[in-house]
Design an enzyme around this catalytic site. Structure first.
Site, short mmCIF file in Angstrom:
data_model
loop_
_atom_site.label_atom_id
_atom_site.label_comp_id
_atom_site.label_asym_id
_atom_site.label_seq_id
_atom_site.Cartn_x
_atom_site.Cartn_y
_atom_site.Cartn_z
N ASP A 104 0.69 -0.99 0.05
CA ASP A 104 -0.06 -0.04 0.05
C ASP A 104 0.92 1.22 0.05
OD1 ASP A 104 -2.64 1.05 0.31
OD2 ASP A 104 -2.93 -0.84 1.12
N ASP A 201 -3.48 4.31 -2.07
CA ASP A 201 -4.61 4.73 -1.33
C ASP A 201 -5.25 6.25 -1.89
OD1 ASP A 201 -6.16 3.84 1.16
OD2 ASP A 201 -5.32 5.96 1.79
N GLU A 245 -6.60 3.63 -6.12
CA GLU A 245 -7.93 3.75 -5.64
C GLU A 245 -8.49 4.90 -5.88
OE1 GLU A 245 -10.00 2.85 -1.17
OE2 GLU A 245 -8.30 4.12 -1.32
N HIS A 317 -11.07 -4.49 2.54
CA HIS A 317 -11.06 -3.95 3.87
C HIS A 317 -11.95 -3.05 4.12
CE1 HIS A 317 -8.25 -1.24 1.92
NE2 HIS A 317 -8.57 -0.37 2.93
N ASP A 318 -12.54 -2.48 3.25
CA ASP A 318 -13.51 -1.16 3.44
C ASP A 318 -14.94 -1.73 3.23
OD1 ASP A 318 -11.53 0.64 4.52
OD2 ASP A 318 -11.34 1.43 2.40
#
Length: 559
Positions: A104, A201, A245, A317-318
């Site tokens: 990430d 991210d 993202e 994960h979200d």
């Protein structure tokens, strides 16, 4: 070392990526928190699954205000996860198994405990003052994604700094070339360490226009990403994966971001399809209309057909668990619906992403009260909503469905007390259904969700006996767009040796039998049933009724 990329360099087109959220993956030392040695211990599971790339969510030093997305040091490892030596050992073990490791990249913001921000906030004339966004007064009414204003007054200097997320996550000022240079230097350092790319991210938030109020795909976003490619990747062509993202990105914007000729990113994560069951906010629940889902995903398939590339995902994960959200977690339908969701996703054009536990059909968990939640987003929303007069149970009902903690319960490795995740007390309780849903049982069951994922992944791999090039290279045609229950599409690919290869995917998103009105169904008489999620395939797989949560994949070849 990872395998050499194929001719053309775009190896990720035939790859499958597996996301690891380290805190909940596997704990090696009994402290109840997953760690890097724990991941290394489970690599044979991932290699056996057949995935090509591991995406590691943040493992940098962090106060953990937002589960590691608040980074205080970009060049080290959070002690609870291990050491740099542990990371090097993990990376070597991943490469030894022929897989790649992507990490990430969180550079829209840092932690407020990062040395850069400590200097920036120390005085108005500090050399790093302009590394973040500071103003005498809040210049606009932006709101934080974690509730409350996005501008926070700092007592040290009396000015306000910007934080689109937690107040402990101040936004970096990418308008400052020194910030960009420092980020690029850090990225090169990790590539020199041997990592194989980055998941970036909220990367479309790095360009901001305070006057216009724009912080999604701002005026300099393409310039920044092209500069990043030039400064970081240009000397290393064809070997790395870059995934951006990008909340709020449109198909038209994604074509630009992912067009190889523009040298920005390889693919983007878009959020259109995971917002179809929500109203004004994610907590405003709406029933999903399958026609809307088909229209959305179909638009992305068509929009990126001749330029760019799609990422394909249900979970991360979200997001809450896909089986509970888009399928059915009822015991009688869970396995079939988990396989159906995998079939529909993996047979589309793009690179599939598997989130940890998805390959087992893991479900949302049970939260009795707000004390069971751990995630900052859920806790702050609950506090703000109840303070505003909302009924506690009403707020909890939405959190139970959409809360991010659903994706963050420990991976269910076996049926033991803590699902084989830890010998200690897990940081968040294991889902009670781990006795029915776990990896150990599914490896032993050829009809399990796990083995269905293995079969789907194998279709993409040129070295697999069941390799089907149409899955990666074929065009995409949505069928039955107005059917409220059946998801149907075809893939077609011209094979020099076999001729025209066409796949037909049929999936019943309901607990009732349905008959799919397949166009020109007679043409599929005699087609091969390539894959199904239920036993006892019907004699006429293109026209026979689809059973509850049934998915079928047919293949025909014409010369």
């Amino acid at each position: 070392m990872p395998p050499e990329p194929p001719v053309g360099g775009e190896w990720w087109r035939s790859a499958v990526v597996y996301q690891i959220w380290p805190r909940s993956f596997s704990d090696s030392d009994g402290d109840g928190i997953g760690d890097l040695p724990g991941i290394a211990d489970r690599l044979d599971h991932l290699a056996g699954l057949g995935v090509d790339v591991l995406w590691l969510s943040p493992v940098y030093p962090s106060p953990q205000d937002d589960a590691g997305y608040d980074i205080s040091d970009y060049r080290d490892i959070e002690p609870v996860f291990g050491t740099l030596a542990d990371f090097d050992a993990l990376l070597a073990a991943v490469h030894e198994r022929g897989m790649r490791l992507v990490i990430d990249l969180v550079v829209n913001h840092t932690s407020d405990e990062h040395p850069w921000f400590a200097e920036s906030r120390s005085s108005r004339d500090n050399p790093k003052r302009d590394w973040y966004w500071w103003r005498d007064e809040a210049p606009n009414d932006w709101r934080s994604f974690f509730s409350g204003p996005a501008w926070e007054r700092d007592e040290t200097t009396g000015e306000y700094y910007l934080h689109l997320f937690s107040r402990k996550q101040p936004d970096l000022n990418w308008e400052n070339p020194q910030v960009r240079a420092a980020v690029y230097e850090m990225m090169r350092w990790w590539l020199d360490c041997g990592v194989d790319g980055f998941r970036m991210d909220v990367i479309n938030m790095i360009s901001k226009d305070l006057a216009s109020g724009e912080f999604l795909c701002g005026p300099r976003i393409h310039e920044f990403l092209q500069e990043m490619h030039c400064e970081v990747f240009a000397s290393r062509p064809g070997t790395f994966l870059t995934v951006g993202e990008m909340p709020g990105v449109s198909v038209e914007q994604a074509r630009l971001f992912t067009d190889p000729a523009r040298a920005e990113v390889d693919m983007v994560f878009q959020f259109e399809h995971v917002r179809l069951d929500q109203g004004a906010t994610k907590w405003d629940l709406r029933p999903l209309d399958l026609r809307d889902l088909k229209a959305s995903l179909g638009r992305w398939q068509t929009g990126l057909a001749d330029a760019g590339w799609n990422s394909l995902y249900w979970n991360n994960h979200d997001q809450p668990r896909a089986v509970s959200r888009f399928g059915s977690d009822a015991p009688e339908h869970r396995v079939a619906s988990a396989k159906l969701l995998a079939t529909v996703l993996h047979l589309q054009r793009g690179t599939p992403y598997v989130y940890q536990g998805e390959e087992l059909g893991m479900t949302n968990t049970a939260f009795e009260s707000i004390a069971d939640f751990r995630d900052i987003e859920s806790l702050r929303h609950y506090a703000e909503a109840v303070a505003g007069g909302a009924e506690s149970e009403t707020v909890l009902a939405a959190l139970r469905v959409m809360g991010r903690d659903n994706a963050r319960t420990p991976v269910q490795w076996d049926a033991s007390e803590h699902a084989g995740f830890t010998t200690g007390t897990p940081w968040i309780p294991v889902n009670p259904n781990h006795r029915e849903i776990n990896a150990a049982d599914q490896w032993a069951d050829p009809a399990s969700v796990l083995h269905h994922y293995r079969a789907l992944i194998a279709l993409r791999h040129p070295d697999s006996e069941c390799h089907e090039p149409a899955v990666v290279h074929g065009d995409f045609t949505m069928l039955l767009p107005d059917d409220p229950t059946v998801y149907a599409f075809s893939r077609r690919h011209r094979d020099d040796e076999r001729g025209d290869v066409e796949l037909l995917v049929l999936a019943n998103f309901s607990a009732e039998p349905v008959t799919a009105a397949v166009p020109q169904a007679d043409a599929w008489d005699g087609a091969e049933l390539l894959l199904g999620n239920l036993p006892d395939a019907p004699a006429a797989p293109a026209t026979a009724p689809l059973r509850a949560w049934e998915a079928r994949v047919l293949r025909r070849v014409t010369r």
